[in-house]
Structure formats: C-alpha cells, structure tokens
Design a protein around this motif. Structure first.
Motif, PDB file in Angstrom:
ATOM      1  N   HIS A   1      14.591  -3.748 -17.205  1.00  0.00           N
ATOM      2  CA  HIS A   1      15.462  -3.034 -16.264  1.00  0.00           C
ATOM      3  C   HIS A   1      14.651  -2.337 -15.166  1.00  0.00           C
ATOM      4  O   HIS A   1      14.947  -1.210 -14.763  1.00  0.00           O
ATOM      5  CB  HIS A   1      16.356  -2.021 -16.994  1.00  0.00           C
ATOM      6  CG  HIS A   1      17.216  -2.636 -18.051  1.00  0.00           C
ATOM      7  ND1 HIS A   1      17.809  -1.912 -19.057  1.00  0.00           N
ATOM      8  CD2 HIS A   1      17.580  -3.936 -18.265  1.00  0.00           C
ATOM      9  CE1 HIS A   1      18.506  -2.724 -19.835  1.00  0.00           C
ATOM     10  NE2 HIS A   1      18.374  -3.954 -19.375  1.00  0.00           N
ATOM     11  N   ALA A   2      13.617  -3.034 -14.705  1.00  0.00           N
ATOM     12  CA  ALA A   2      12.772  -2.496 -13.646  1.00  0.00           C
ATOM     13  C   ALA A   2      13.441  -2.718 -12.290  1.00  0.00           C
ATOM     14  O   ALA A   2      14.213  -3.663 -12.108  1.00  0.00           O
ATOM     15  CB  ALA A   2      11.410  -3.174 -13.672  1.00  0.00           C
ATOM     16  N   SER A   3      13.139  -1.846 -11.334  1.00  0.00           N
ATOM     17  CA  SER A   3      13.637  -2.027  -9.969  1.00  0.00           C
ATOM     18  C   SER A   3      12.601  -2.815  -9.177  1.00  0.00           C
ATOM     19  O   SER A   3      11.404  -2.533  -9.245  1.00  0.00           O
ATOM     20  CB  SER A   3      13.887  -0.671  -9.305  1.00  0.00           C
ATOM     21  OG  SER A   3      12.715   0.124  -9.294  1.00  0.00           O
ATOM     22  N   VAL A   4      13.060  -3.838  -8.459  1.00  0.00           N
ATOM     23  CA  VAL A   4      12.165  -4.739  -7.730  1.00  0.00           C
ATOM     24  C   VAL A   4      12.714  -4.964  -6.318  1.00  0.00           C
ATOM     25  O   VAL A   4      13.926  -5.120  -6.135  1.00  0.00           O
ATOM     26  CB  VAL A   4      12.037  -6.104  -8.443  1.00  0.00           C
ATOM     27  CG1 VAL A   4      11.074  -7.020  -7.676  1.00  0.00           C
ATOM     28  CG2 VAL A   4      11.565  -5.922  -9.881  1.00  0.00           C
ATOM     29  N   VAL A   5      11.821  -4.990  -5.348  1.00  0.00           N
ATOM     30  CA  VAL A   5      12.184  -5.367  -3.983  1.00  0.00           C
ATOM     31  C   VAL A   5      11.251  -6.480  -3.539  1.00  0.00           C
ATOM     32  O   VAL A   5      10.027  -6.363  -3.667  1.00  0.00           O
ATOM     33  CB  VAL A   5      12.090  -4.175  -3.005  1.00  0.00           C
ATOM     34  CG1 VAL A   5      12.155  -4.662  -1.555  1.00  0.00           C
ATOM     35  CG2 VAL A   5      13.204  -3.185  -3.259  1.00  0.00           C
ATOM     36  N   LEU A   6      11.832  -7.570  -3.054  1.00  0.00           N
ATOM     37  CA  LEU A   6      11.070  -8.681  -2.491  1.00  0.00           C
ATOM     38  C   LEU A   6      11.337  -8.708  -0.989  1.00  0.00           C
ATOM     39  O   LEU A   6      12.484  -8.835  -0.557  1.00  0.00           O
ATOM     40  CB  LEU A   6      11.480 -10.003  -3.143  1.00  0.00           C
ATOM     41  CG  LEU A   6      10.606 -11.225  -2.858  1.00  0.00           C
ATOM     42  CD1 LEU A   6      10.810 -12.295  -3.929  1.00  0.00           C
ATOM     43  CD2 LEU A   6      10.899 -11.856  -1.496  1.00  0.00           C
ATOM     44  N   THR A   7      10.291  -8.592  -0.199  1.00  0.00           N
ATOM     45  CA  THR A   7      10.432  -8.566   1.247  1.00  0.00           C
ATOM     46  C   THR A   7       9.227  -9.238   1.874  1.00  0.00           C
ATOM     47  O   THR A   7       8.373  -9.785   1.172  1.00  0.00           O
ATOM     48  CB  THR A   7      10.585  -7.112   1.750  1.00  0.00           C
ATOM     49  OG1 THR A   7      10.887  -7.115   3.143  1.00  0.00           O
ATOM     50  CG2 THR A   7       9.326  -6.305   1.492  1.00  0.00           C
ATOM     51  N   SER A   8       9.153  -9.214   3.197  1.00  0.00           N
ATOM     52  CA  SER A   8       8.003  -9.797   3.892  1.00  0.00           C
ATOM     53  C   SER A   8       7.246  -8.713   4.631  1.00  0.00           C
ATOM     54  O   SER A   8       7.791  -7.642   4.948  1.00  0.00           O
ATOM     55  CB  SER A   8       8.461 -10.871   4.887  1.00  0.00           C
ATOM     56  OG  SER A   8       9.181 -10.275   5.958  1.00  0.00           O
ATOM     57  N   ALA A   9       5.986  -8.996   4.928  1.00  0.00           N
ATOM     58  CA  ALA A   9       5.168  -8.037   5.665  1.00  0.00           C
ATOM     59  C   ALA A   9       5.790  -7.766   7.042  1.00  0.00           C
ATOM     60  O   ALA A   9       5.831  -6.619   7.499  1.00  0.00           O
ATOM     61  CB  ALA A   9       3.753  -8.582   5.817  1.00  0.00           C
ATOM     62  N   LEU A  10       6.292  -8.813   7.674  1.00  0.00           N
ATOM     63  CA  LEU A  10       6.905  -8.656   8.992  1.00  0.00           C
ATOM     64  C   LEU A  10       8.142  -7.777   8.928  1.00  0.00           C
ATOM     65  O   LEU A  10       8.363  -6.918   9.794  1.00  0.00           O
ATOM     66  CB  LEU A  10       7.259 -10.037   9.559  1.00  0.00           C
ATOM     67  CG  LEU A  10       7.798 -10.069  10.997  1.00  0.00           C
ATOM     68  CD1 LEU A  10       6.797  -9.459  11.958  1.00  0.00           C
ATOM     69  CD2 LEU A  10       8.133 -11.502  11.397  1.00  0.00           C
ATOM     70  N   ARG A  11       8.959  -7.951   7.884  1.00  0.00           N
ATOM     71  CA  ARG A  11      10.183  -7.149   7.753  1.00  0.00           C
ATOM     72  C   ARG A  11       9.843  -5.677   7.544  1.00  0.00           C
ATOM     73  O   ARG A  11      10.508  -4.793   8.094  1.00  0.00           O
ATOM     74  CB  ARG A  11      11.024  -7.678   6.594  1.00  0.00           C
ATOM     75  CG  ARG A  11      12.439  -7.088   6.539  1.00  0.00           C
ATOM     76  CD  ARG A  11      13.273  -7.742   5.456  1.00  0.00           C
ATOM     77  NE  ARG A  11      13.487  -9.146   5.720  1.00  0.00           N
ATOM     78  CZ  ARG A  11      13.067 -10.138   4.938  1.00  0.00           C
ATOM     79  NH1 ARG A  11      12.403  -9.871   3.822  1.00  0.00           N
ATOM     80  NH2 ARG A  11      13.309 -11.393   5.242  1.00  0.00           N
TER      81      ARG A  11
END
Length: 290
Positions: free
Chosen positions: A175-185
């Motif tokens: 139940h971990a919180s995760v964010v996947l994004t890009s360096a540009l974003r």
C-alpha cells in the motif's frame, strides 16, 4: 477509508471485544469475588439447548446482576462479526489499492505490465527482471535503507515495463504511494510556479514529489536538458535521498552519459542503501517486432 468507514470499523472492533469478553466470562472457571454472589443454574437456549448460566449479584443490590449468555450463541455472533470485519477490510484495501494505482500516473500502454508479463530475451534481460523483482519484494528494506534504482540504456528494452511492475507490486502488497512522471513534466511544473498567476508554489510542487513513498522519473536526460532542469532534479532526488525515500530513474542514455548528465554524486546516492544501476544494452523489443 473515509470517516464513516473508520467509525463503523471502530464500532465493530468494540462489539467484537465485548462479545469475546462475554464468551470468556461464560467459559472461565468460577472464582469467588468479594461482595459478589454467584448463582449457577441450567438454562435452556431456544437454539442450542441447555447451558450453564452464571448469575453474579452485587450483595446488597439485588437488582445489580450480570448473567452469562449461551456460549454457542456468543460463538456464532463472534464468527459472523469476524467475517464482516474481514470482508470490510478486504473491500477497504481493494479501494485503497485502486486509489493508489489511479494516482500513480501509469500510462495506458503499461496498465497491464507486470513481472509475469515481462518476457526476457537474453540472460542480461532476465537478470534485470530478477533484480527488479528482488527490489520490489524487499520493499521494507528499501524504505529502511533508502536505496534507489537506475535503469538506463537503449529505448524499447523494457525499462518502463519493469518500473511499472515494481510500482504495482509495492502498491498492492505494501500500500505504498507511487508517482510515475517524466523529468520534463517535473521541470515544467516547477517552472509554471514562477508565473505571477501560478496556482501552486515551487515548494508545494517539490513537496509533492519528495513526499511519496516511491518516485519514478522517466526520460532522464532527454535532449540533455538545461541547467535549470538538472538543478530541479537534483533538489528532488537529494531531498528524497536525505529522507530515505527510494527513487527510480529511467533513461535512454548509456550509463556513462547518464553519469555525466546527473553527476557521479547523484548516481552514487542512488546506489546506496541496496540500490543499483541496471544497464539495458540489448536491442529494442519494438525493433524486433517490425
């Protein structure tokens, strides 16, 4: 879990404790208690037949009594309540996992990605899969040590697939919180706070990316970025490093170019605490499919 669900859960736990105490009292050996008279009689339960009932009366207060219930009835109520609590917990956990997954930012293309669906094409890709699986399975150690993970190398070799597989595992299992994004974003979001009409401050954006349990940053070094981009990324990665928060970096750059772009200090910190750098050097899956 919302406020109403928390209240209901608390009420059910209190009811369960009360029933278990009643059952314990009904089954416990008789003990003499000063100032209390205990009468034992055989009573008929409409559902389970005869049972031994203890009636405790406070001496001098004939109306102050406590009678034990049918043990079989209590056992049935406890069983039903435990099933209800377990069912509610499963439903709440499923909703929590659903919410966490919806907040990750996983692209539609990778919503079905998992360790099971990853198909290694050579010994090196199999090794990367096993390292990623071990990383996810030892999540508690990663949290305790703050170890990150770097995946770099040729595009189309499964880096995003394995990163999403890690994210899904730690969400569904821990139940971990995760964010996947890009360096540009990230850099665009930070720079947008510099405008006069910005709705967020720079510190609020930084706090968002440094606060989640795991941050996955894709496309590190696209077009080799600007100095501002490097400084923003360094602040986020360094803050997470100091707070023992695991970070996962994805880049299509070779390891040597990525080291030049981020600097040895950043890569060294990513490799601490059980972290490592994986080089994806084989040919693209997409190229093979053409």
């Amino acid at each position: 879990m919302n406020v109403i669900e928390k209240i209901e859960n608390s009420r059910q736990q209190q009811d369960l404790t009360f029933l278990e105490d009643r059952l314990k009292s009904a089954r416990a050996p008789l003990k003499e208690i000063a100032g209390v008279r205990v009468d034992v009689a055989e009573v008929l339960c409409p559902q389970h037949g005869a049972f031994e009932q203890r009636c405790r009366t406070l001496q001098g207060f004939a109306n102050v009594q406590q009678k034990t219930d049918c043990p079989a009835c209590l056992h049935e109520k406890i069983t039903v309540l435990k099933k209800n609590i377990a069912s509610d917990q499963q439903r709440n956990q499923a909703q929590l996992i659903k919410n966490l997954l919806s907040q990750t930012g996983i692209p539609a293309r990778f919503t079905t990605a998992s360790f099971e669906s990853y198909q290694p094409i050579n010994a090196e890709s199999l090794r990367c899969q096993k390292v990623c699986q071990a990383y996810a399975q030892k999540w508690h150690e990663r949290l305790a040590q703050g170890g990150g993970l770097v995946m770099c190398g040729k595009p189309g070799t499964g880096k995003n697939h394995l990163a999403v597989a890690i994210a899904k595992h730690i969400i569904t299992t821990h139940h971990a919180s995760v964010v996947l994004t890009s360096a540009l974003r990230i850099t665009r979001e930070v720079k947008s706070t510099w405008a006069k009409d910005a709705t967020q401050t720079e510190s609020e954006v930084i706090k968002h990316y440094t606060g989640v349990d795991m941050l996955i940053i894709d496309e590190i070094g696209v077009q080799f970025g600007s100095e501002a981009e490097k400084l923003i990324l360094f602040e986020i990665i360094n803050t997470r490093y100091e707070n023992m928060k695991p970070t996962l970096l994805l880049s299509n750059l070779p390891k040597e170019d990525l080291t030049t772009y981020l600097g040895e200090r950043v890569l060294d910190r990513m490799n601490e605490g059980g972290g490592c750098t994986l080089a994806f050097t084989w040919e693209s899956y997409r190229a093979r499919a053409v």
